[in-house]
Design an enzyme around this catalytic site. Sequence first.
Site, PDB file in Angstrom:
ATOM      1  N   GLY A   1       0.789  -1.225   0.000  1.00  0.00           N
ATOM      2  CA  GLY A   1       0.000   0.000   0.000  1.00  0.00           C
ATOM      3  C   GLY A   1       0.819   1.272   0.000  1.00  0.00           C
ATOM      4  O   GLY A   1       0.463   2.256   0.647  1.00  0.00           O
ATOM      5  N   ALA A   2       1.925   1.281  -0.733  1.00  0.00           N
ATOM      6  CA  ALA A   2       2.801   2.451  -0.733  1.00  0.00           C
ATOM      7  C   ALA A   2       2.498   3.408  -1.874  1.00  0.00           C
ATOM      8  O   ALA A   2       3.368   4.168  -2.300  1.00  0.00           O
ATOM      9  CB  ALA A   2       4.261   2.012  -0.788  1.00  0.00           C
TER      10      ALA A   2
ATOM     11  N   GLY B   1       0.027   8.323   0.965  1.00  0.00           N
ATOM     12  CA  GLY B   1       0.063   8.453   2.405  1.00  0.00           C
ATOM     13  C   GLY B   1       1.358   8.027   3.066  1.00  0.00           C
ATOM     14  O   GLY B   1       2.469   8.239   2.555  1.00  0.00           O
TER      15      GLY B   1
ATOM     16  N   GLY C   1       2.640   5.083   3.589  1.00  0.00           N
ATOM     17  CA  GLY C   1       3.425   4.090   2.860  1.00  0.00           C
ATOM     18  C   GLY C   1       4.310   4.705   1.805  1.00  0.00           C
ATOM     19  O   GLY C   1       5.492   4.337   1.671  1.00  0.00           O
TER      20      GLY C   1
ATOM     21  N   SER D   1      -2.607   0.869  15.279  1.00  0.00           N
ATOM     22  CA  SER D   1      -3.186   2.181  15.545  1.00  0.00           C
ATOM     23  C   SER D   1      -3.553   2.274  17.019  1.00  0.00           C
ATOM     24  O   SER D   1      -3.824   1.260  17.678  1.00  0.00           O
ATOM     25  CB  SER D   1      -4.440   2.393  14.696  1.00  0.00           C
ATOM     26  OG  SER D   1      -5.159   3.541  15.115  1.00  0.00           O
TER      27      SER D   1
ATOM     28  N   TYR E   1     -12.947  -1.563  12.868  1.00  0.00           N
ATOM     29  CA  TYR E   1     -11.598  -1.068  12.604  1.00  0.00           C
ATOM     30  C   TYR E   1     -10.701  -1.312  13.814  1.00  0.00           C
ATOM     31  O   TYR E   1      -9.566  -1.791  13.678  1.00  0.00           O
ATOM     32  CB  TYR E   1     -11.633   0.427  12.280  1.00  0.00           C
ATOM     33  CG  TYR E   1     -10.272   1.031  12.040  1.00  0.00           C
ATOM     34  CD1 TYR E   1      -9.515   0.682  10.930  1.00  0.00           C
ATOM     35  CD2 TYR E   1      -9.742   1.974  12.934  1.00  0.00           C
ATOM     36  CE1 TYR E   1      -8.253   1.240  10.707  1.00  0.00           C
ATOM     37  CE2 TYR E   1      -8.487   2.543  12.721  1.00  0.00           C
ATOM     38  CZ  TYR E   1      -7.757   2.160  11.605  1.00  0.00           C
ATOM     39  OH  TYR E   1      -6.513   2.714  11.392  1.00  0.00           O
TER      40      TYR E   1
END
Length: 295
Positions: free
Chosen positions: A24-25, A28, A30, A141, A167
């Site tokens: 997921g780079a 953001g 990443g 998180s 989440y």
Amino acid sequence: MANRAPWSIEQIPSQAGRTVVITGATSGVGQATAHVLADKGARVVVAARNLAKAEDVVRRLGADAQARPLDLADLDSVRAFAAAWVDPIDLLINNAGVMAVPLTRTAQGFELQFGTNHLGHFALTNLLLPWITDRIVCLSSAAHRVGHLDLTDLNWEHRRYRQWPAYGQSKLANLLFVLELQRRLTAAGSSVRAMAVHPGFVRTNLQGHSGNAVADRATLMVTKVMGQSPEHGAWSSLFAATADIPGGSYVGPAGMAGNRGTPILLGRSTEASDPELAKRLWTASEELTGVDFPL
């Protein structure tokens, strides 16, 4: 040691000769992480669902970078990515994720947040583990503190679905995964270290996808005012990836109630520290994904 001295990007040693895989780079945190590691000399592999976006990032990272397709919401894609891998990996950063989305199912029928944030990365990590030589960084998180792990209904098939608790459950699962992964690595005599990361409150494209227009507008406004940049959000990942800290560590910002600032070692919730719960989640994850610990 890590808590006594302020940390800065300048302290990151040369990454020349190292191969880094980041999920997921394409945006953001990443993408910001990828740029710093590439600037430090690493060969960065951008693993992402949108290959066109990944290739665009790679063009800006430099000649050694590479884009490969990976959809964490489809275990067939995860298996294909791992099956095609034939080189040592110094560092795997499990960065990709989704946050507070309406009830959606993955290709295999898992609740999307649990399926992507935890199960996809659980399968990917174990399938790649024979190639990994140094460390694994998993983005969690502070929201893990509002999560609760219901092992009888991990995929929200019987409970009333609620986006934020779902989440929180997925982020709690990330921490429990790192806890049990590190225990297994140590027991196997491996020198590989697993770390968990809280990036802080960051302005990214994760926010504003709840399906509630009013709530999404409010979230985006607060994020715009209060959130730190992706470049600052990447600090925790970079610290966990390069600093000499113990396996099993949980890293996050020092300031504003853990939401911004230089990275330090953090505490975690009681549930996120439960080794027996971590073992039970691991067993459930093996059953759901069909992927076992390879060492």
